[in-house]
Design a protein around this motif. Structure first.
Motif, PDB file in Angstrom:
ATOM      1  N   VAL A 214      -3.717   9.705  -3.772  1.00  0.00           N
ATOM      2  CA  VAL A 214      -4.230   8.388  -4.166  1.00  0.00           C
ATOM      3  C   VAL A 214      -3.558   7.336  -3.287  1.00  0.00           C
ATOM      4  O   VAL A 214      -2.321   7.307  -3.184  1.00  0.00           O
ATOM      5  CB  VAL A 214      -3.936   8.097  -5.647  1.00  0.00           C
ATOM      6  CG1 VAL A 214      -4.545   6.745  -6.051  1.00  0.00           C
ATOM      7  CG2 VAL A 214      -4.462   9.209  -6.549  1.00  0.00           C
ATOM      8  N   VAL A 215      -4.361   6.491  -2.658  1.00  0.00           N
ATOM      9  CA  VAL A 215      -3.840   5.459  -1.770  1.00  0.00           C
ATOM     10  C   VAL A 215      -4.349   4.100  -2.240  1.00  0.00           C
ATOM     11  O   VAL A 215      -5.552   3.923  -2.472  1.00  0.00           O
ATOM     12  CB  VAL A 215      -4.269   5.700  -0.309  1.00  0.00           C
ATOM     13  CG1 VAL A 215      -3.726   4.594   0.587  1.00  0.00           C
ATOM     14  CG2 VAL A 215      -3.803   7.071   0.178  1.00  0.00           C
ATOM     15  N   GLY A 216      -3.427   3.136  -2.348  1.00  0.00           N
ATOM     16  CA  GLY A 216      -3.837   1.797  -2.751  1.00  0.00           C
ATOM     17  C   GLY A 216      -2.640   0.934  -3.076  1.00  0.00           C
ATOM     18  O   GLY A 216      -1.481   1.360  -2.913  1.00  0.00           O
TER      19      GLY A 216
ATOM     20  N   ILE B  40       4.626   8.735  -6.481  1.00  0.00           N
ATOM     21  CA  ILE B  40       4.599   7.859  -5.309  1.00  0.00           C
ATOM     22  C   ILE B  40       5.468   8.488  -4.214  1.00  0.00           C
ATOM     23  O   ILE B  40       6.597   8.925  -4.472  1.00  0.00           O
ATOM     24  CB  ILE B  40       5.136   6.459  -5.641  1.00  0.00           C
ATOM     25  CG1 ILE B  40       4.302   5.811  -6.766  1.00  0.00           C
ATOM     26  CG2 ILE B  40       5.163   5.567  -4.399  1.00  0.00           C
ATOM     27  CD1 ILE B  40       2.925   5.380  -6.374  1.00  0.00           C
ATOM     28  N   GLN B  41       4.939   8.509  -3.005  1.00  0.00           N
ATOM     29  CA  GLN B  41       5.661   9.111  -1.889  1.00  0.00           C
ATOM     30  C   GLN B  41       6.526   8.072  -1.177  1.00  0.00           C
ATOM     31  O   GLN B  41       6.082   6.953  -0.902  1.00  0.00           O
ATOM     32  CB  GLN B  41       4.681   9.740  -0.889  1.00  0.00           C
ATOM     33  CG  GLN B  41       3.816  10.840  -1.500  1.00  0.00           C
ATOM     34  CD  GLN B  41       4.622  11.969  -2.094  1.00  0.00           C
ATOM     35  OE1 GLN B  41       5.281  12.708  -1.380  1.00  0.00           O
ATOM     36  NE2 GLN B  41       4.590  12.100  -3.432  1.00  0.00           N
ATOM     37  N   LYS B  42       7.768   8.456  -0.901  1.00  0.00           N
ATOM     38  CA  LYS B  42       8.673   7.569  -0.170  1.00  0.00           C
ATOM     39  C   LYS B  42       8.240   7.476   1.294  1.00  0.00           C
ATOM     40  O   LYS B  42       7.841   8.474   1.894  1.00  0.00           O
ATOM     41  CB  LYS B  42      10.095   8.090  -0.252  1.00  0.00           C
ATOM     42  CG  LYS B  42      10.668   8.087  -1.665  1.00  0.00           C
ATOM     43  CD  LYS B  42      12.098   8.590  -1.673  1.00  0.00           C
ATOM     44  CE  LYS B  42      12.675   8.596  -3.086  1.00  0.00           C
ATOM     45  NZ  LYS B  42      14.071   9.107  -3.109  1.00  0.00           N
ATOM     46  N   GLN B  43       8.333   6.307   1.845  1.00  0.00           N
ATOM     47  CA  GLN B  43       7.901   6.089   3.236  1.00  0.00           C
ATOM     48  C   GLN B  43       9.066   5.655   4.108  1.00  0.00           C
ATOM     49  O   GLN B  43      10.029   5.082   3.619  1.00  0.00           O
ATOM     50  CB  GLN B  43       6.781   5.042   3.277  1.00  0.00           C
ATOM     51  CG  GLN B  43       5.513   5.525   2.577  1.00  0.00           C
ATOM     52  CD  GLN B  43       4.427   4.464   2.556  1.00  0.00           C
ATOM     53  OE1 GLN B  43       4.719   3.273   2.594  1.00  0.00           O
ATOM     54  NE2 GLN B  43       3.176   4.883   2.471  1.00  0.00           N
TER      55      GLN B  43
ATOM     56  N   ILE C 287      -1.945   1.701  -8.520  1.00  0.00           N
ATOM     57  CA  ILE C 287      -1.703   3.133  -8.723  1.00  0.00           C
ATOM     58  C   ILE C 287      -0.965   3.355 -10.045  1.00  0.00           C
ATOM     59  O   ILE C 287      -1.309   4.247 -10.824  1.00  0.00           O
ATOM     60  CB  ILE C 287      -0.897   3.727  -7.552  1.00  0.00           C
ATOM     61  CG1 ILE C 287      -1.725   3.696  -6.265  1.00  0.00           C
ATOM     62  CG2 ILE C 287      -0.463   5.155  -7.874  1.00  0.00           C
ATOM     63  CD1 ILE C 287      -0.948   4.167  -5.034  1.00  0.00           C
ATOM     64  N   LEU C 288       0.040   2.520 -10.309  1.00  0.00           N
ATOM     65  CA  LEU C 288       0.839   2.691 -11.514  1.00  0.00           C
ATOM     66  C   LEU C 288       0.076   2.288 -12.776  1.00  0.00           C
ATOM     67  O   LEU C 288       0.351   2.813 -13.852  1.00  0.00           O
ATOM     68  CB  LEU C 288       2.144   1.900 -11.390  1.00  0.00           C
ATOM     69  CG  LEU C 288       3.082   2.400 -10.277  1.00  0.00           C
ATOM     70  CD1 LEU C 288       4.340   1.549 -10.211  1.00  0.00           C
ATOM     71  CD2 LEU C 288       3.435   3.865 -10.486  1.00  0.00           C
TER      72      LEU C 288
ATOM     73  N   ILE D 221       0.840  -1.190   0.000  1.00  0.00           N
ATOM     74  CA  ILE D 221       0.000   0.000   0.000  1.00  0.00           C
ATOM     75  C   ILE D 221       0.882   1.250   0.000  1.00  0.00           C
ATOM     76  O   ILE D 221       1.745   1.409   0.875  1.00  0.00           O
ATOM     77  CB  ILE D 221      -0.952   0.015   1.209  1.00  0.00           C
ATOM     78  CG1 ILE D 221      -1.840  -1.236   1.183  1.00  0.00           C
ATOM     79  CG2 ILE D 221      -1.815   1.277   1.198  1.00  0.00           C
ATOM     80  CD1 ILE D 221      -2.694  -1.383  -0.047  1.00  0.00           C
ATOM     81  N   LYS D 222       0.674   2.096  -0.966  1.00  0.00           N
ATOM     82  CA  LYS D 222       1.452   3.322  -1.112  1.00  0.00           C
ATOM     83  C   LYS D 222       0.516   4.522  -1.278  1.00  0.00           C
ATOM     84  O   LYS D 222      -0.679   4.373  -1.573  1.00  0.00           O
ATOM     85  CB  LYS D 222       2.377   3.242  -2.322  1.00  0.00           C
ATOM     86  CG  LYS D 222       3.422   2.142  -2.260  1.00  0.00           C
ATOM     87  CD  LYS D 222       4.517   2.455  -1.260  1.00  0.00           C
ATOM     88  CE  LYS D 222       5.642   1.423  -1.307  1.00  0.00           C
ATOM     89  NZ  LYS D 222       6.722   1.715  -0.354  1.00  0.00           N
ATOM     90  N   THR D 223       1.101   5.701  -1.099  1.00  0.00           N
ATOM     91  CA  THR D 223       0.382   6.955  -1.316  1.00  0.00           C
ATOM     92  C   THR D 223       1.063   7.720  -2.449  1.00  0.00           C
ATOM     93  O   THR D 223       2.298   7.814  -2.488  1.00  0.00           O
ATOM     94  CB  THR D 223       0.384   7.832  -0.044  1.00  0.00           C
ATOM     95  OG1 THR D 223      -0.294   7.138   0.997  1.00  0.00           O
ATOM     96  CG2 THR D 223      -0.318   9.169  -0.297  1.00  0.00           C
TER      97      THR D 223
END
Length: 291
Positions: free
Chosen positions: A91-93, A288-291, A98-99, A38-40
């Motif tokens: 966008v979260v999923g 995509i945001q780095k976590q 997402i891509l 799961i990414k944002t």
């Protein structure tokens, strides 16, 4: 008014399914590479303009089981200043989903925003110079096959008229129709026979004489085609004075640079093909945001 209500759910859903199938007809190679963590992602406006196309992006990510949180509505300004992008949505999923939706979403809204930006900028320019003009600026049927609904919607968001949606929406008799029927009167008569009382009839005219023939044959709208500003004004005034019930449209060769020369109170519609042709896209990205 929420213009997104123009679209039945199944219409947008059908478009999105076709677009996704076109973009991934077989293997999703990228999906194997990134997996389903799961990414944002941030949807970023990187150029000034006006936003549109939100419902299409929402439907794409609904289909891909991702959640979207919006910070902008259709018609609102994209505020890009001093190199700082405008956060339009998150966008979260699952990252592979997402891509999958990334490029499809960007292609749609970049073009949609481009059309809305050109249209709204032009509309603001005209209304500033002619605040009392009751007429409308309209698009044309010069649209991208398979993408017309998005482009027509983008025009409406800009505050413009979409003009006829398709060949079934209004009967427009252009030069080839008239030459095929022999004259304007025959063409209008044939059109009324099949169109009945529910469809307006518009006739493309190259002179005042042709416009009079069209009106007296029963046309509802006359299009003065490829008239210069100084030539249309006496014709428009004569027609509107003698036939006040008839809609007068100007079209052909009118641009953002010349439109102000064409505005008069006798003109009801100015239609322009370049509202949907050759329109620069607005720069929008999804990161995509780095976590």
């Amino acid at each position: 008014m929420d213009l997104s209500f123009l679209f039945p759910k199944q219409t947008v859903s059908g478009l999105v399914k076709d677009w996704l199938k076109e973009d991934i007809p077989s293997f999703d190679y990228g999906g194997v590479i990134v997996g389903e963590d799961i990414k944002t992602a941030h949807l970023l406006g990187k150029q000034h303009g006006y936003f549109s196309g939100r419902l299409f992006v929402q439907e794409i990510f609904d289909e891909l089981k991702c959640k979207v949180e919006w910070f902008i509505k259709d018609g609102e300004e994209i505020k890009y200043q001093d190199g700082k992008p405008h956060l339009l949505a998150t966008v979260v999923g699952p990252v592979r989903n997402i891509l999958i939706g990334e490029r499809l979403s960007l292609n749609i809204i970049s073009r949609s925003c481009g059309i809305t930006t050109r249209g709204k900028t032009l509309n603001l320019k005209v209304r500033k110079e002619f605040p009392d003009w009751k007429g409308k600026i309209a698009g044309t049927r010069k649209t991208t096959p398979g993408f017309r609904l998005v482009e027509k919607y983008a025009l409406l968001v800009a505050g413009l008229d979409s003009h006829r949606m398709d060949l079934s929406s209004m009967i427009m008799l252009k030069d080839n129709h008239i030459w095929s029927c022999g004259n304007i009167t025959n063409a209008v008569k044939n059109a009324r026979t099949v169109g009945g009382f529910t469809l307006k009839i518009e006739v493309e005219c190259r002179s005042q004489v042709e416009a009079i023939e069209a009106i007296e044959a029963g046309a509802d709208v006359v299009m003065l085609d490829n008239f210069k500003p100084e030539d249309h004004k006496p014709v428009s005034n004569f027609l509107k004075t003698k036939y006040p019930h008839v809609i007068i449209e100007l079209s052909g060769g009118i641009t953002s640079d010349t439109i102000l020369q064409y505005i008069t109170n006798d003109v009801d519609i100015i239609s322009m093909g370049n509202l949907t042709q050759g329109v620069p896209h607005i720069d929008i990205s999804l990161k995509i945001q780095k976590q």
